[in-house]
Design a protein around this motif. Structure first.
Motif, PDB file in Angstrom:
ATOM      1  N   SER A  32       0.849  -1.190   0.000  1.00 34.77           N
ATOM      2  CA  SER A  32       0.000   0.000   0.000  1.00 34.77           C
ATOM      3  C   SER A  32       0.885   1.242   0.000  1.00 34.77           C
ATOM      4  O   SER A  32       1.981   1.234   0.555  1.00 34.77           O
ATOM      5  CB  SER A  32      -0.892  -0.011   1.239  1.00 34.77           C
ATOM      6  N   TRP A  33       0.418   2.282  -0.633  1.00 39.14           N
ATOM      7  CA  TRP A  33       1.126   3.550  -0.624  1.00 39.14           C
ATOM      8  C   TRP A  33       0.111   4.672  -0.737  1.00 39.14           C
ATOM      9  O   TRP A  33      -1.039   4.467  -1.118  1.00 39.14           O
ATOM     10  CB  TRP A  33       2.154   3.624  -1.746  1.00 39.14           C
ATOM     11  N   GLY A  34       0.528   5.872  -0.362  1.00 38.07           N
ATOM     12  CA  GLY A  34      -0.386   6.998  -0.415  1.00 38.07           C
ATOM     13  C   GLY A  34       0.334   8.323  -0.258  1.00 38.07           C
ATOM     14  O   GLY A  34       1.524   8.377   0.048  1.00 38.07           O
ATOM     15  N   ALA A  35      -0.422   9.379  -0.459  1.00 38.50           N
ATOM     16  CA  ALA A  35       0.122  10.733  -0.337  1.00 38.50           C
ATOM     17  C   ALA A  35      -0.956  11.650   0.230  1.00 38.50           C
ATOM     18  O   ALA A  35      -2.153  11.393   0.064  1.00 38.50           O
ATOM     19  CB  ALA A  35       0.576  11.244  -1.700  1.00 38.50           C
ATOM     20  N   GLN A  36      -0.512  12.709   0.903  1.00 37.25           N
ATOM     21  CA  GLN A  36      -1.407  13.692   1.486  1.00 37.25           C
ATOM     22  C   GLN A  36      -0.864  15.095   1.259  1.00 37.25           C
ATOM     23  O   GLN A  36       0.350  15.290   1.184  1.00 37.25           O
ATOM     24  CB  GLN A  36      -1.533  13.489   2.999  1.00 37.25           C
ATOM     25  N   ALA A  37      -1.785  16.050   1.185  1.00 35.63           N
ATOM     26  CA  ALA A  37      -1.430  17.468   1.123  1.00 35.63           C
ATOM     27  C   ALA A  37      -2.425  18.220   1.997  1.00 35.63           C
ATOM     28  O   ALA A  37      -3.615  17.895   2.015  1.00 35.63           O
ATOM     29  CB  ALA A  37      -1.485  17.981  -0.305  1.00 35.63           C
ATOM     30  N   GLY A  38      -1.920  19.199   2.733  1.00 36.60           N
ATOM     31  CA  GLY A  38      -2.807  19.943   3.614  1.00 36.60           C
ATOM     32  C   GLY A  38      -2.103  21.106   4.268  1.00 36.60           C
ATOM     33  O   GLY A  38      -1.118  21.636   3.748  1.00 36.60           O
ATOM     34  N   GLY A  39      -2.591  21.458   5.422  1.00 35.74           N
ATOM     35  CA  GLY A  39      -2.022  22.571   6.156  1.00 35.74           C
ATOM     36  C   GLY A  39      -2.207  22.400   7.644  1.00 35.74           C
ATOM     37  O   GLY A  39      -3.038  21.614   8.099  1.00 35.74           O
ATOM     38  N   SER A  40      -1.394  23.136   8.401  1.00 33.98           N
ATOM     39  CA  SER A  40      -1.459  23.092   9.857  1.00 33.98           C
ATOM     40  C   SER A  40      -1.449  24.510  10.408  1.00 33.98           C
ATOM     41  O   SER A  40      -0.673  25.348   9.960  1.00 33.98           O
ATOM     42  CB  SER A  40      -0.262  22.327  10.425  1.00 33.98           C
ATOM     43  N   ILE A  41      -2.304  24.747  11.384  1.00 37.58           N
ATOM     44  CA  ILE A  41      -2.387  26.048  12.039  1.00 37.58           C
ATOM     45  C   ILE A  41      -1.660  25.958  13.368  1.00 37.58           C
ATOM     46  O   ILE A  41      -1.918  25.058  14.173  1.00 37.58           O
ATOM     47  CB  ILE A  41      -3.853  26.467  12.248  1.00 37.58           C
ATOM     48  N   ASP A  42      -0.729  26.889  13.606  1.00 37.65           N
ATOM     49  CA  ASP A  42       0.075  26.903  14.822  1.00 37.65           C
ATOM     50  C   ASP A  42      -0.791  27.285  16.017  1.00 37.65           C
ATOM     51  O   ASP A  42      -1.298  28.391  16.096  1.00 37.65           O
ATOM     52  CB  ASP A  42       1.229  27.891  14.654  1.00 37.65           C
ATOM     53  N   LEU A  43      -0.953  26.351  16.959  1.00 32.60           N
ATOM     54  CA  LEU A  43      -1.741  26.606  18.161  1.00 32.60           C
ATOM     55  C   LEU A  43      -0.898  27.188  19.287  1.00 32.60           C
ATOM     56  O   LEU A  43      -1.426  27.637  20.294  1.00 32.60           O
ATOM     57  CB  LEU A  43      -2.393  25.306  18.651  1.00 32.60           C
ATOM     58  N   SER A  44       0.430  27.170  19.123  1.00 35.21           N
ATOM     59  CA  SER A  44       1.319  27.642  20.181  1.00 35.21           C
ATOM     60  C   SER A  44       1.613  29.142  20.089  1.00 35.21           C
ATOM     61  O   SER A  44       2.333  29.678  20.915  1.00 35.21           O
ATOM     62  CB  SER A  44       2.621  26.844  20.180  1.00 35.21           C
ATOM     63  N   GLY A  45       1.076  29.823  19.086  1.00 35.61           N
ATOM     64  CA  GLY A  45       1.199  31.269  18.983  1.00 35.61           C
ATOM     65  C   GLY A  45       2.556  31.771  18.546  1.00 35.61           C
ATOM     66  O   GLY A  45       2.952  32.877  18.919  1.00 35.61           O
ATOM     67  N   HIS A  46       3.295  31.017  17.744  1.00 36.41           N
ATOM     68  CA  HIS A  46       4.614  31.445  17.287  1.00 36.41           C
ATOM     69  C   HIS A  46       4.655  31.768  15.797  1.00 36.41           C
ATOM     70  O   HIS A  46       5.726  31.831  15.205  1.00 36.41           O
ATOM     71  CB  HIS A  46       5.652  30.363  17.627  1.00 36.41           C
ATOM     72  N   ASN A  47       3.502  31.918  15.172  1.00 35.31           N
ATOM     73  CA  ASN A  47       3.409  32.275  13.755  1.00 35.31           C
ATOM     74  C   ASN A  47       4.155  31.279  12.869  1.00 35.31           C
ATOM     75  O   ASN A  47       4.933  31.661  12.005  1.00 35.31           O
ATOM     76  CB  ASN A  47       3.931  33.706  13.537  1.00 35.31           C
TER      77      ASN A  47
END
Length: 180
Positions: A32-47
């Motif tokens: 099996s193989w796969g790929a992902q694309a997305g984003g992450s929002i910083d919850l620690s407040g360091h931009n």
């Protein structure tokens, strides 16, 4: 990392073997193989919010939808920092018969963090999320995941010997992916 891999292998062996022969179980494991694309929002407040890409290769067997290794790239949007995780991936919906709507997605490994000035630091990387299958077929599945990502940074040393503590990062992550 080594202990996690051994624990996952033992879990697979205990759950999959039951009273069957090992070669019988391994013959029913599929690549099996796969790929992902997305984003992450910083919850620690360091931009440090990121755009994320990852790829995983491994095996699939009954209720284990993915057990493998993966690599990723997390590109910070507002600065020149980057994170490159290498991880063990485990994805399951706890169903051995049919693909379910929801599944659990976990990752654990290390992340190479790069900072401006050619400074690097390796730290822990973990992800725990919940996924939703979108379109599925006999040999593929597209999905959406939502989860929490932790990236360890810590103490870094710049060229002039200056020690700087960079706080660890906590993210809310979302991605769309496909697996075959």
């Amino acid at each position: 990392m080594k202990r996690l891999f051994i624990a996952m292998a033992l879990l697979l062996a205990c759950a999959g073997l039951r009273a069957q022969d090992t070669s019988d179980v391994l013959s029913r494991c599929t690549f099996s193989w796969g790929a992902q694309a997305g984003g992450s929002i910083d919850l620690s407040g360091h931009n440090m919010s990121t755009i994320d890409f990852s790829a995983v290769v491994g095996m699939r067997h009954t209720w284990i939808k993915m057990l493998g290794v993966g690599v990723g790239a997390h590109v910070m949007v507002s600065n020149a920092c980057r994170t490159y995780p290498v991880f063990l991936s485990f994805r399951t919906d706890f169903s051995s018969s049919a693909r379910r709507l929801l599944f659990m997605d976990t990752r654990a490994g290390i992340a190479n963090n790069t900072f401006p000035g050619n400074v690097q630091r390796t730290g822990a990387y973990t992800y725990m999320g919940l996924g939703v299958n979108l379109a599925t077929g006999r040999r593929f599945a597209s999905f959406l995941t939502l989860g929490y990502t932790f990236t360890q940074r810590g103490d870094v040393v710049y060229g002039d010997g200056l020690h700087t503590f960079l706080p660890h990062l906590h993210f809310a992550s979302a991605a769309i992916g496909i697996s075959f």
